[in-house]
Scaffold this motif. Sequence first.
Motif, PDB file in Angstrom:
ATOM      1  N   PHE A 317      -0.344  -8.789  -4.185  1.00 39.90           N
ATOM      2  CA  PHE A 317       0.934  -8.078  -4.235  1.00 39.90           C
ATOM      3  C   PHE A 317       1.048  -7.169  -3.028  1.00 39.90           C
ATOM      4  N   LYS A 318       2.253  -6.688  -2.773  1.00 42.44           N
ATOM      5  CA  LYS A 318       2.505  -5.782  -1.658  1.00 42.44           C
ATOM      6  C   LYS A 318       3.219  -4.532  -2.160  1.00 42.44           C
ATOM      7  N   ARG A 319       2.985  -3.422  -1.438  1.00 42.65           N
ATOM      8  CA  ARG A 319       3.658  -2.161  -1.765  1.00 42.65           C
ATOM      9  C   ARG A 319       4.286  -1.598  -0.496  1.00 42.65           C
ATOM     10  N   TYR A 320       5.590  -1.341  -0.566  1.00 45.47           N
ATOM     11  CA  TYR A 320       6.344  -0.943   0.623  1.00 45.47           C
ATOM     12  C   TYR A 320       6.564   0.570   0.715  1.00 45.47           C
ATOM     13  N   ASN A 321       6.187   1.324  -0.312  1.00 47.97           N
ATOM     14  CA  ASN A 321       6.403   2.768  -0.306  1.00 47.97           C
ATOM     15  C   ASN A 321       5.110   3.571  -0.181  1.00 47.97           C
ATOM     16  N   LEU A 322       3.973   2.920  -0.375  1.00 46.66           N
ATOM     17  CA  LEU A 322       2.707   3.648  -0.343  1.00 46.66           C
ATOM     18  C   LEU A 322       2.422   4.162   1.062  1.00 46.66           C
ATOM     19  N   ALA A 323       2.367   5.485   1.199  1.00 46.91           N
ATOM     20  CA  ALA A 323       2.193   6.095   2.517  1.00 46.91           C
ATOM     21  C   ALA A 323       0.940   6.965   2.612  1.00 46.91           C
ATOM     22  N   VAL A 324       0.396   7.412   1.469  1.00 51.47           N
ATOM     23  CA  VAL A 324      -0.733   8.346   1.500  1.00 51.47           C
ATOM     24  C   VAL A 324      -1.835   7.855   0.568  1.00 51.47           C
ATOM     25  N   LEU A 325      -3.048   7.753   1.091  1.00 54.68           N
ATOM     26  CA  LEU A 325      -4.240   7.470   0.298  1.00 54.68           C
ATOM     27  C   LEU A 325      -5.273   8.546   0.597  1.00 54.68           C
ATOM     28  N   THR A 326      -5.725   9.239  -0.438  1.00 57.26           N
ATOM     29  CA  THR A 326      -6.751  10.261  -0.280  1.00 57.26           C
ATOM     30  C   THR A 326      -7.914   9.929  -1.211  1.00 57.26           C
ATOM     31  N   ILE A 327      -9.130   9.881  -0.650  1.00 58.90           N
ATOM     32  CA  ILE A 327     -10.323   9.611  -1.449  1.00 58.90           C
ATOM     33  C   ILE A 327     -11.261  10.797  -1.304  1.00 58.90           C
ATOM     34  N   TYR A 328     -11.474  11.526  -2.385  1.00 59.23           N
ATOM     35  CA  TYR A 328     -12.432  12.628  -2.404  1.00 59.23           C
ATOM     36  C   TYR A 328     -13.796  12.076  -2.809  1.00 59.23           C
ATOM     37  N   GLY A 329     -14.829  12.467  -2.081  1.00 63.85           N
ATOM     38  CA  GLY A 329     -16.152  11.900  -2.323  1.00 63.85           C
ATOM     39  C   GLY A 329     -16.399  10.643  -1.520  1.00 63.85           C
ATOM     40  N   PHE A 330     -15.576  10.421  -0.492  1.00 63.59           N
ATOM     41  CA  PHE A 330     -15.702   9.223   0.345  1.00 63.59           C
ATOM     42  C   PHE A 330     -17.011   9.232   1.126  1.00 63.59           C
ATOM     43  N   ARG A 331     -17.595   8.048   1.246  1.00 59.91           N
ATOM     44  CA  ARG A 331     -18.757   7.842   2.104  1.00 59.91           C
ATOM     45  C   ARG A 331     -18.577   6.503   2.812  1.00 59.91           C
ATOM     46  N   PRO A 332     -19.085   6.359   4.021  1.00 63.07           N
ATOM     47  CA  PRO A 332     -18.930   5.095   4.760  1.00 63.07           C
ATOM     48  C   PRO A 332     -19.825   4.006   4.195  1.00 63.07           C
ATOM     49  N   GLU A 333     -19.509   3.583   2.980  1.00 60.85           N
ATOM     50  CA  GLU A 333     -20.277   2.551   2.305  1.00 60.85           C
ATOM     51  C   GLU A 333     -19.365   1.383   1.956  1.00 60.85           C
ATOM     52  N   LYS A 334     -19.963   0.294   1.548  1.00 57.34           N
ATOM     53  CA  LYS A 334     -19.232  -0.949   1.314  1.00 57.34           C
ATOM     54  C   LYS A 334     -18.112  -0.768   0.287  1.00 57.34           C
ATOM     55  N   MET A 335     -18.381  -0.045  -0.800  1.00 59.33           N
ATOM     56  CA  MET A 335     -17.380   0.115  -1.843  1.00 59.33           C
ATOM     57  C   MET A 335     -16.117   0.782  -1.307  1.00 59.33           C
ATOM     58  N   PHE A 336     -16.301   1.851  -0.545  1.00 55.98           N
ATOM     59  CA  PHE A 336     -15.153   2.601  -0.032  1.00 55.98           C
ATOM     60  C   PHE A 336     -14.456   1.850   1.100  1.00 55.98           C
ATOM     61  N   MET A 337     -15.227   1.294   2.010  1.00 56.20           N
ATOM     62  CA  MET A 337     -14.630   0.592   3.144  1.00 56.20           C
ATOM     63  C   MET A 337     -13.855  -0.643   2.682  1.00 56.20           C
ATOM     64  N   GLY A 338     -14.391  -1.358   1.695  1.00 61.89           N
ATOM     65  CA  GLY A 338     -13.683  -2.506   1.164  1.00 61.89           C
ATOM     66  C   GLY A 338     -12.389  -2.116   0.466  1.00 61.89           C
ATOM     67  N   TYR A 339     -12.427  -0.970  -0.211  1.00 66.28           N
ATOM     68  CA  TYR A 339     -11.234  -0.491  -0.905  1.00 66.28           C
ATOM     69  C   TYR A 339     -10.131  -0.140   0.089  1.00 66.28           C
ATOM     70  N   ILE A 340     -10.494   0.574   1.144  1.00 63.95           N
ATOM     71  CA  ILE A 340      -9.508   0.959   2.156  1.00 63.95           C
ATOM     72  C   ILE A 340      -8.927  -0.274   2.843  1.00 63.95           C
ATOM     73  N   THR A 341      -9.778  -1.249   3.125  1.00 63.48           N
ATOM     74  CA  THR A 341      -9.294  -2.481   3.752  1.00 63.48           C
ATOM     75  C   THR A 341      -8.263  -3.167   2.866  1.00 63.48           C
ATOM     76  N   ARG A 342      -8.536  -3.225   1.567  1.00 65.95           N
ATOM     77  CA  ARG A 342      -7.607  -3.880   0.639  1.00 65.95           C
ATOM     78  C   ARG A 342      -6.303  -3.092   0.527  1.00 65.95           C
ATOM     79  N   ILE A 343      -6.391  -1.775   0.546  1.00 67.41           N
ATOM     80  CA  ILE A 343      -5.179  -0.944   0.495  1.00 67.41           C
ATOM     81  C   ILE A 343      -4.320  -1.200   1.722  1.00 67.41           C
ATOM     82  N   MET A 344      -4.947  -1.313   2.875  1.00 66.88           N
ATOM     83  CA  MET A 344      -4.183  -1.558   4.108  1.00 66.88           C
ATOM     84  C   MET A 344      -3.488  -2.920   4.061  1.00 66.88           C
TER      85      MET A 344
END
Length: 350
Positions: A317-344
């Motif tokens: 699916f696609k989202r045309y209004n999503l402009a802000v993503l904030t992750i508290y507790g972020f670390r440069p690990e596979k779980m977080f990086m994969g999540y950000i990639t999918r959001i983009m």
Amino acid sequence: MAAASNTRCIQEVEQQQEDRLSKLPDDILLSSQSLLARRDQRQAVRALYLRFYLGDESVGIVRAVDDAMARGCSIAKATFVILGEKMDIQCTDEDLAGHAARFLSCLDACPRAFAGLTALHVESVKLGQSDINNLLGTWGRLKSLSLLNCDSGRDTALVVQHPRIAVLKLVTCGTIQLRWLPELVKLTCECWLPSRDPLLFGHVPRLRTLALATNCTSDYKILRLSELLDKNATLWIQPEAPKQLAPRLSNLRILNLQKIPEECGIKWTFFLLDAAPLLEELDIEVSNHQCNPLEDEMLRERLVCKKTFIEWEPSDFKRYNLAVLTIYGFRPEKMFMGYITRIMEVAISS
């Protein structure tokens, strides 16, 4: 989910602050009978804030407000914070009934004072449905209502309906049925019992902010958001297909998810994004919180919940209004990086 904030601690800190008469002419705060007694119909009060225990000695202060209003003194914003004589967790059913009797007696003695309220906080009272109907019918100006440890008895939902209430906060209350609240914008529900459904939704067409927080134990039932927003609530969130959730989240703009256990992963949160086509901001807090160890095996089995990874494969699916993503507790690990990639991939700027 997030543990409820310690409301009582906040209140105790606030209690230490003395009521004072502001020096600013447009922001007057009165807290004594002598000051109120000098008001007349030519003087308007911009803001009145009274905080007191639900005791017999408090009636005199409330009566001073009632008398001032009887003389024609107008109060733009009037707030009563009525505290119980005991901590809410220490109150018995007899205490709740006794508090309610004193509360209703005070209201009967000072009807004008309560009728002029725009905000009210009440603690540890048990009210019958006829009582709450009469009270809400009297509080015609009320815009903000906060109830701590209030209910109408076991296995009985307390029905709330009011034409002007915009902010409602419920902490450690029994089941509350929101039958008709056409102006309700913000609803907070904290610390409910696992055996009771905290909310029953009725007519709340303007509701924009829903905050749910409680201490999770293993005896809480699973929460399906589609059922919560349709009729009632339990606890644990279970991912659902967007077909069930979309009708309830179609106007959701901001989503804040707090204290997600790291062991559960975050990929499952896509089921919410999938059901909210107008979402503009997504905030996620990942926590590695560890509960205090319990030596008692029975207590550990009942109170400590197992945290397991939640399997969920998001659809395309696609989202045309999503402009802000904030992750508290972020670390440069596979779980977080994969999540950000999918959001983009999902978020497409218009």
